[in-house]
Design a protein around this motif. Structure first.
Motif, short mmCIF file in Angstrom:
data_model
loop_
_atom_site.label_atom_id
_atom_site.label_comp_id
_atom_site.label_asym_id
_atom_site.label_seq_id
_atom_site.Cartn_x
_atom_site.Cartn_y
_atom_site.Cartn_z
N LEU A 61 37.90 45.03 46.09
CA LEU A 61 36.65 45.47 45.47
C LEU A 61 35.84 44.27 44.99
O LEU A 61 34.65 44.15 45.30
CB LEU A 61 36.92 46.42 44.31
CG LEU A 61 37.38 47.82 44.69
CD1 LEU A 61 37.84 48.58 43.45
CD2 LEU A 61 36.27 48.58 45.41
N ARG A 62 36.47 43.39 44.24
CA ARG A 62 35.75 42.22 43.72
C ARG A 62 35.20 41.35 44.83
O ARG A 62 34.03 40.98 44.83
CB ARG A 62 36.69 41.39 42.83
CG ARG A 62 36.94 42.00 41.49
CD ARG A 62 37.71 41.03 40.59
NE ARG A 62 37.92 41.67 39.32
CZ ARG A 62 39.08 41.76 38.71
NH1 ARG A 62 40.17 41.24 39.26
NH2 ARG A 62 39.19 42.36 37.54
N ARG A 63 36.07 41.02 45.78
CA ARG A 63 35.66 40.07 46.82
C ARG A 63 34.67 40.65 47.81
O ARG A 63 33.75 39.97 48.24
CB ARG A 63 36.90 39.53 47.52
CG ARG A 63 37.72 38.64 46.55
CD ARG A 63 38.83 37.88 47.20
NE ARG A 63 38.36 37.12 48.34
CZ ARG A 63 39.12 36.77 49.38
NH1 ARG A 63 40.40 37.10 49.40
NH2 ARG A 63 38.63 36.09 50.38
N SER A 64 34.82 41.92 48.20
CA SER A 64 33.88 42.50 49.16
C SER A 64 32.51 42.72 48.52
O SER A 64 31.47 42.51 49.17
CB SER A 64 34.42 43.78 49.79
OG SER A 64 34.66 44.76 48.82
N LEU A 65 32.47 43.11 47.26
CA LEU A 65 31.17 43.24 46.57
C LEU A 65 30.51 41.88 46.43
O LEU A 65 29.29 41.75 46.64
CB LEU A 65 31.34 43.94 45.22
CG LEU A 65 31.74 45.41 45.30
CD1 LEU A 65 32.15 45.92 43.93
CD2 LEU A 65 30.64 46.26 45.90
N ASP A 66 31.28 40.85 46.11
CA ASP A 66 30.74 39.50 46.03
C ASP A 66 30.22 39.01 47.38
O ASP A 66 29.30 38.20 47.44
CB ASP A 66 31.78 38.51 45.51
CG ASP A 66 32.04 38.64 44.02
OD1 ASP A 66 31.25 39.30 43.31
OD2 ASP A 66 33.05 38.06 43.56
N ALA A 67 30.81 39.51 48.46
CA ALA A 67 30.43 39.10 49.82
C ALA A 67 29.29 39.93 50.40
O ALA A 67 28.94 39.78 51.56
CB ALA A 67 31.64 39.14 50.74
N GLY A 68 28.71 40.84 49.59
CA GLY A 68 27.54 41.57 50.05
C GLY A 68 27.69 43.05 50.32
O GLY A 68 26.74 43.69 50.76
N ALA A 69 28.86 43.61 50.09
CA ALA A 69 29.01 45.06 50.29
C ALA A 69 28.12 45.79 49.29
O ALA A 69 28.02 45.41 48.12
CB ALA A 69 30.46 45.49 50.10
#
Length: 84
Positions: A61-69
């Motif tokens: 959740l943290r990393r995919s949202l940070d990557a633009g999700a």
């Protein structure tokens, strides 16, 4: 300890090339201490002990949202108990 299965997708979709957020989310589950990881273009699943699954979900959740999700859809199911 409970065993869990997580199913997830990230958006926005791009049918021509996997977006960075999708690649990041897949990398998280593939590199986690999980069993039966299955990644695909329209959804991903992974299974494992509850602590490992919950840790992986938090990281993805943290990393995919940070990557633009802009949306992460997920479902977590209890699939049984580990034998101890």
């Amino acid at each position: 300890m409970k065993r869990l299965r997580v199913e997830f997708t990230t958006e926005p979709f791009d049918l021509d090339e996997a977006p960075e957020h999708a690649v990041v989310a897949r990398d998280v589950v593939q590199n986690a201490a999980l069993d039966a990881v299955d990644v695909g273009p329209f959804g991903n699943t992974a299974e494992g002990p509850s602590e490992q699954v919950l840790a992986a979900v938090t990281e993805l959740l943290r990393r995919s949202l940070d990557a633009g999700a802009t949306r992460v859809s997920l479902q977590v199911n209890v699939i049984g108990e580990d034998e101890e």
